[in-house]
Design an enzyme around this catalytic site. Structure first.
Site, PDB file in Angstrom:
ATOM      1  N   ASP A 167      -9.956  -6.118  -0.821  1.00 16.42           N
ATOM      2  CA  ASP A 167      -9.013  -5.514   0.126  1.00 16.42           C
ATOM      3  C   ASP A 167      -9.783  -4.757   1.202  1.00 16.42           C
ATOM      4  OD1 ASP A 167      -6.856  -4.311   1.357  1.00 16.42           O
ATOM      5  OD2 ASP A 167      -6.296  -3.054  -0.355  1.00 16.42           O
TER       6      ASP A 167
ATOM      7  N   SER B 215      -6.849  -8.538   9.829  1.00 14.10           N
ATOM      8  CA  SER B 215      -7.975  -9.438  10.124  1.00 14.10           C
ATOM      9  C   SER B 215      -7.581 -10.909  10.039  1.00 14.10           C
ATOM     10  CB  SER B 215      -9.115  -9.174   9.134  1.00 14.10           C
ATOM     11  OG  SER B 215      -9.400  -7.815   9.069  1.00 14.10           O
TER      12      SER B 215
ATOM     13  N   ASP C 153       0.844  -1.201   0.000  1.00 11.92           N
ATOM     14  CA  ASP C 153       0.000   0.000   0.000  1.00 11.92           C
ATOM     15  C   ASP C 153       0.875   1.245   0.000  1.00 11.92           C
ATOM     16  OD1 ASP C 153      -2.706  -1.025   0.125  1.00 11.92           O
ATOM     17  OD2 ASP C 153      -2.164  -1.796   2.104  1.00 11.92           O
TER      18      ASP C 153
ATOM     19  N   GLY D 252      -7.221   3.534   3.121  1.00 12.36           N
ATOM     20  CA  GLY D 252      -6.422   4.426   3.956  1.00 12.36           C
ATOM     21  C   GLY D 252      -5.957   3.827   5.266  1.00 12.36           C
ATOM     22  N   PHE D 253      -6.788   2.965   5.843  1.00 13.35           N
ATOM     23  CA  PHE D 253      -6.443   2.458   7.171  1.00 13.35           C
ATOM     24  C   PHE D 253      -6.768   0.975   7.299  1.00 13.35           C
ATOM     25  CE2 PHE D 253      -7.163   6.946   7.544  1.00 13.35           C
ATOM     26  CZ  PHE D 253      -6.098   7.372   8.335  1.00 13.35           C
TER      27      PHE D 253
END
Ligand code: DX5
Ligand code: ZN
Length: 221
Positions: A174, A198, A34, A141-142
């Site tokens: 994603d 996760s 990322d 973003g997170f």
């Protein structure tokens, strides 16, 4: 086809070398990198130099997810750093056709990433240039966010739509891909899975155990 990738922004960067060794032993299928510019999303993440750092450690595909404005500026540098797949956000680029063509000109697979609110049909006139459709199942973003439930219907719709278009593009998902979402997304038509906090980079087991467990979940479907 089921390809499981490690989202390295979620890795323990203090022990990156060791973590890559474990992922290699566990036969991870690809590495997801990322890159964020603090503009397209409210965060910063990995970089082109980071790709150069890990490239000598693996022969597995490097899958780059560019969360940056005007991504066309970075394609050549990413190609030189060793990217194998580059996904750009449809929302971040003015001349999508030109940028996808540029990515492919380096012999790299071209991906388009879509925010949760962006409709897949907007890609109708460039579908022949897309190798990977990256469906964001959280807002980008997170790490550590919750899967947006309506993305299940987006994966189903996209798989059907790509087929109708005669496209062979692979669907990648994603964001909060784990026990509850992974098998379902696979059944719905996704075949590349980005594993972050996760499913992989959590403390319940070692990386090898976590990846094995994830593989079992997906093969049970
Ligand atoms: C941002 C990232 C995150 C993250 C996924 O695009 O790719 O979505 O790594 O990991 P989770 O959501 O499981 O923390
Ligand atoms: Zn990503």
């Amino acid at each position: 086809m089921k390809l499981l990738g490690a989202s390295l922004m979620c890795a323990d960067l203090l022990h990156l070398g060791q973590q890559i060794k474990e992922l290699e032993t566990a036969n991870i299928d690809f590495y997801h990198i990322d890159i964020m510019d603090g503009q397209f999303v409210d965060n910063f993440a990995l970089s082109i130099d980071f790709i150069k750092l890990i490239k000598p450690m693996t022969t597995r595909p490097i899958d780059v997810h560019l969360m940056v404005e005007n991504p066309e500026r970075y394609i050549q540098s990413l190609a030189e750093a060793g990217a194998d797949i580059i996904s750009i956000h449809a929302e971040a680029v003015t001349h999508l056709h030109a940028v996808l063509t540029k990515i492919r000109s380096y012999g790299i697979k071209a991906g388009v990433a879509l925010n949760p609110s962006t409709r897949v049909e907007t890609l109708g006139h460039v579908v022949d240039l897309i190798d990977v459709l990256l469906i964001m199942t959280v807002n980008p973003g997170f790490a550590g966010q919750k899967f947006i439930e309506r993305m299940h219907e987006k994966v189903i719709f996209s798989a059907k739509w790509l087929k109708e278009q005669g496209s062979q593009a692979i669907i990648e998902v994603d964001g909060n891909i784990g026990h509850h979402t992974l098998g379902l997304c696979h059944a719905e038509g996704a075949s590349m899975f980005v594993l972050g906090t996760s499913a992989l980079f959590h403390q319940r087991g070692s990386l090898i155990e976590n990846l094995q467990e994830t593989r079992q979940i997906i093969s049970a479907r």
